[in-house]
Design an enzyme around this catalytic site. Structure first.
Site, PDB file in Angstrom:
ATOM      1  N   GLU A   1       0.884  -1.180   0.000  1.00 37.75           N
ATOM      2  CA  GLU A   1       0.000   0.000   0.000  1.00 37.75           C
ATOM      3  C   GLU A   1       0.908   1.211   0.000  1.00 37.75           C
ATOM      4  O   GLU A   1       1.523   1.542   1.020  1.00 37.75           O
ATOM      5  CB  GLU A   1      -0.902  -0.015   1.242  1.00 37.75           C
ATOM      6  CG  GLU A   1      -1.928  -1.124   1.227  1.00 37.75           C
ATOM      7  CD  GLU A   1      -3.027  -0.950   0.183  1.00 37.75           C
ATOM      8  OE1 GLU A   1      -3.228   0.194  -0.286  1.00 37.75           O
ATOM      9  OE2 GLU A   1      -3.656  -1.955  -0.171  1.00 37.75           O
TER      10      GLU A   1
ATOM     11  N   CYS B   1      -1.812   9.548   2.447  1.00 34.84           N
ATOM     12  CA  CYS B   1      -1.602   8.994   1.096  1.00 34.84           C
ATOM     13  C   CYS B   1      -2.756   9.334   0.159  1.00 34.84           C
ATOM     14  O   CYS B   1      -2.570   9.428  -1.045  1.00 34.84           O
ATOM     15  CB  CYS B   1      -1.429   7.482   1.184  1.00 34.84           C
ATOM     16  SG  CYS B   1      -2.763   6.671   2.083  1.00 34.84           S
TER      17      CYS B   1
HETATM   18  P1  NAD Z   1       8.657   4.860   4.089  1.00 32.16           P
HETATM   19  O1  NAD Z   1       8.502   4.028   2.872  1.00 32.16           O
HETATM   20  O2  NAD Z   1       9.840   5.719   4.203  1.00 32.16           O
HETATM   21  O3  NAD Z   1       8.662   3.908   5.381  1.00 32.16           O
HETATM   22  C1  NAD Z   1       7.636   2.992   5.610  1.00 32.16           C
HETATM   23  C2  NAD Z   1       8.162   1.893   6.506  1.00 32.16           C
HETATM   24  O4  NAD Z   1       9.145   1.156   5.798  1.00 32.16           O
HETATM   25  C3  NAD Z   1       8.835   2.387   7.781  1.00 32.16           C
HETATM   26  O5  NAD Z   1       8.490   1.520   8.831  1.00 32.16           O
HETATM   27  C4  NAD Z   1      10.314   2.245   7.440  1.00 32.16           C
HETATM   28  O6  NAD Z   1      11.117   2.070   8.566  1.00 32.16           O
HETATM   29  C5  NAD Z   1      10.270   0.983   6.618  1.00 32.16           C
HETATM   30  N1  NAD Z   1      11.432   0.684   5.775  1.00 32.16           N
HETATM   31  C6  NAD Z   1      12.209   1.519   5.073  1.00 32.16           C
HETATM   32  N2  NAD Z   1      13.152   0.802   4.407  1.00 32.16           N
HETATM   33  C7  NAD Z   1      12.940  -0.514   4.699  1.00 32.16           C
HETATM   34  C8  NAD Z   1      13.577  -1.745   4.334  1.00 32.16           C
HETATM   35  N3  NAD Z   1      14.634  -1.817   3.533  1.00 32.16           N
HETATM   36  N4  NAD Z   1      13.093  -2.889   4.844  1.00 32.16           N
HETATM   37  C9  NAD Z   1      12.041  -2.877   5.682  1.00 32.16           C
HETATM   38  N5  NAD Z   1      11.396  -1.746   6.055  1.00 32.16           N
HETATM   39  C10 NAD Z   1      11.852  -0.581   5.564  1.00 32.16           C
HETATM   40  O7  NAD Z   1       7.284   5.675   4.230  1.00 32.16           O
HETATM   41  P2  NAD Z   1       6.894   6.751   5.348  1.00 32.16           P
HETATM   42  O8  NAD Z   1       7.662   7.978   5.082  1.00 32.16           O
HETATM   43  O9  NAD Z   1       6.944   6.126   6.693  1.00 32.16           O
HETATM   44  O10 NAD Z   1       5.338   6.987   5.010  1.00 32.16           O
HETATM   45  C11 NAD Z   1       4.898   7.866   4.050  1.00 32.16           C
HETATM   46  C12 NAD Z   1       4.552   7.142   2.764  1.00 32.16           C
HETATM   47  O11 NAD Z   1       3.614   6.115   3.027  1.00 32.16           O
HETATM   48  C13 NAD Z   1       3.876   8.042   1.754  1.00 32.16           C
HETATM   49  O12 NAD Z   1       4.392   7.783   0.465  1.00 32.16           O
HETATM   50  C14 NAD Z   1       2.418   7.634   1.831  1.00 32.16           C
HETATM   51  O13 NAD Z   1       1.675   7.881   0.662  1.00 32.16           O
HETATM   52  C15 NAD Z   1       2.533   6.183   2.108  1.00 32.16           C
HETATM   53  N6  NAD Z   1       1.308   5.678   2.712  1.00 32.16           N
HETATM   54  C16 NAD Z   1       0.513   4.850   1.986  1.00 32.16           C
HETATM   55  C17 NAD Z   1      -0.686   4.402   2.523  1.00 32.16           C
HETATM   56  C18 NAD Z   1      -1.598   3.501   1.735  1.00 32.16           C
HETATM   57  O14 NAD Z   1      -2.518   2.935   2.328  1.00 32.16           O
HETATM   58  N7  NAD Z   1      -1.413   3.345   0.439  1.00 32.16           N
HETATM   59  C19 NAD Z   1      -1.059   4.798   3.809  1.00 32.16           C
HETATM   60  C20 NAD Z   1      -0.217   5.658   4.513  1.00 32.16           C
HETATM   61  C21 NAD Z   1       0.970   6.083   3.963  1.00 32.16           C
END
Ligand code: NAD
Length: 491
Positions: free
Chosen positions: A259, A293
């Site tokens: 997501e 998002c």
């Molecule tokens: P991010 O992708 O930077 O981080 C998300 C998660 O991934 C965090 O827990 C982070 O620690 C983890 N992560 C990062 N690298 C990783 C790896 N190599 N292995 C495992 N985990 C890893 O996103 P963010 O900044 O926390 O959130 C914002 C983003 O999330 C925005 O792009 C937003 O649109 C999206 N989002 C999507 C939805 C949806 O339902 N589609 C909902 C909320 C947020």
């Protein structure tokens, strides 16, 4: 509701195998209130040993849990729900403080978690297999639905409690065990607080484990580990694609739910109710300072209404209170962290360099960024094509319905979207041509209902949440036949 329960405290480490313990990485990280910089928790971080222990424990605990009947699971969720309700004020306070969300946002997140738990009450009894016809004589054919096993959940910081629990609750309800890795900024609301609630409700040890650690140390190992059969990831498209590559890397092969990011178009057609459209656009753009998002990232307005729309939008945006999220009057609280603020300021600079019409702006103060509105924005600009995740509104002009549709679809993303029109047939026709997982006619694109489908297309992800859709994601089909009579095999 006022709670008689002792407030949760002592968030200093990991929750593994039903045990609150320090992480083994030899490092600590703090959860910090983004509004005032106060330290909320200091956590000793997890190393790969902790991850190993969490997955191993989950794998063992899941076997018994899968055999546990639906009524016991439903009873568990009833207790979780009642704790959630008793501790409403405490939980909302944590969300305000750890995410910088306003009282409105925190209340909405609490309600989303509660809604997910109410839906979870129904899920254990909804996992149904099928009896299939089959040609062979004396044979019966069944397709069982079984839990996938252990689910690895990775969640973001913007709605951390809801976005972790929307995987945790249905996973447990359908007989899985879970290991959760919350975002660095929100270890408590994204994981440890939920663990306290499930623990208090009597969830057997090992079924829910929370790992707080550095991505450099445990990030890839979390996905590559052989135990989890599904990685349920919510976060950015960049990281989601990386998780997808790992999950299909040849080192491992597992199911993924991704997501990801969005760039929701908010389309106002020439027959729209202008007043409703302006108010909806304001709400959808500035709720949680635009850090959602599904937030309307591009406001696309028919040229016949454009000038009036921009005028009214700017006047409304100008009145929004920016400041302390715990003040009920505040609409725009702080951005999550310095990285988010830097990205917001970069986008503002990009819009200025492109020469777009800055109709509202102001200086940042700490992590507080006041509402910015840019008019006459080009849809194909870097500015409009970026997921802004900040209180910045690009308004784009469309010459008629056909162009509005083309502009709406001109994005790599396809999560949510909106269209405003007084003609509902026209609205449905338009909505069905939007390349997105979700489109809302005459309402905001920020919508999540625990029993309606949720999910994106294009670079916004793979997989679906809620209701029957999440049951299907968290269970697997197993074809089983029974041969009741002997067979005369040809050789
Ligand atoms: P991010 O992708 O930077 O981080 C998300 C998660 O991934 C965090 O827990 C982070 O620690 C983890 N992560 C990062 N690298 C990783 C790896 N190599 N292995 C495992 N985990 C890893 O996103 P963010 O900044 O926390 O959130 C914002 C983003 O999330 C925005 O792009 C937003 O649109 C999206 N989002 C999507 C939805 C949806 O339902 N589609 C909902 C909320 C947020």
């Amino acid at each position: 509701m006022t709670s008689q329960r002792t407030p949760y405290s002592g968030f200093t480490g990991q929750y593994i195998a039903g045990d609150w313990r320090p992480g083994s990485a030899g490092k600590t990280a703090c959860s910090v209130d983004p509004y005032n910089g106060e330290t909320l928790a200091e956590i000793t971080l997890a190393g790969v040993d902790d991850l190993e222990k969490a997955y191993a424990t989950a794998a063992v605990a899941q076997i018994e849990w899968a055999r546990t009947g639906p009524s016991r699971k439903i009873e568990l969720f009833r207790r979780v729900l009642s704790i959630m309700e008793d501790r409403q004020a405490e939980i909302i306070n944590w969300i305000v403080r750890e995410t910088g969300g306003t009282l409105l946002k925190a209340g909405a997140e609490w309600a989303a978690v509660r809604g997910g738990l109410i839906e979870a009450l129904t899920l254990p009894s909804r996992v149904e297999g099928r009896i299939m016809p089959i040609d062979s004589t004396g044979k019966q054919s069944f397709v069982y639905r079984e839990p996938v096993g252990v689910v690895g959940v990775i969640s973001p910081w913007n709605f951390p409690m809801h976005l972790s629990n929307r995987s945790i609750a249905p996973a447990l309800a359908t007989g899985n065990a879970v290991v959760v890795k919350p975002a660095e900024d929100t270890p408590v609301t994204g994981g440890l607080l939920l663990a306290k609630i499930y623990e208090e409700a009597g969830l057997p040890a090992g079924l829910l484990n929370i790992i707080i650690g550095d991505v450099e140390e445990i990030g890839d190992a979390f996905t590559l580990h052989p135990v989890p059969k599904l990685i349920s990831f919510t976060g950015s498209t960049r990281v989601g694609k990386h998780i997808g590559e790992l999950a299909m890397s040849g080192k491992t092969l597992k199911h993924i739910g991704l997501e990801l990011g969005g760039n929701a178009p908010f389309v106002v057609l020439d027959d729209a109710d202008l007043d409703q459209a302006v108010r909806a656009a304001i709400f959808a753009r500035f709720l949680h300072s635009g850090q959602i998002c599904m937030s309307c990232n591009r406001i696309i307005v028919d040229t016949s209404l454009y000038d009036e729309f921009v005028e009214r939008f700017v006047e409304h945006a100008r009145t929004l209170t920016v400041g302390d999220p715990s003040d009920p009057k505040t609409v725009i609280g702080p951005l999550m962290n310095a990285k988010q603020k830097a990205a917001a300021l970069k986008s503002i600079a990009t819009a200025r360099q492109a020469g777009f019409d800055e109709r509202l702006g102001g200086e940042a103060d700490g992590l507080l960024v006041p509402p910015h509105v840019f008019a006459n924005v080009r849809n194909d600009s870097v500015f409009a094509q970026t997921e802004l995740f900040a209180p910045i509104a690009p308004i784009i002009r469309a010459n008629g319905e056909r162009e509005a549709l083309a502009l709406a679809n001109q994005t790599e993303y396809g999560l949510s979207s909106s269209v405003f029109t007084r003609d509902l047939t026209r609205g449905i026709r338009f909505a069905r041509q939007i390349q997105a997982g979700m489109t809302h006619i005459n309402d905001i694109p920020v919508q999540d209902s625990p029993f309606n489908m949720f999910g994106g297309e294009k670079n916004s992800g793979i997989g679906r949440f809620n209701g029957d859709w999440i049951v299907s994601e968290l269970t697997r089909d197993h074809w089983i036949t029974v041969q009741e009579t002997g067979i005369d095999y040809p050789f």
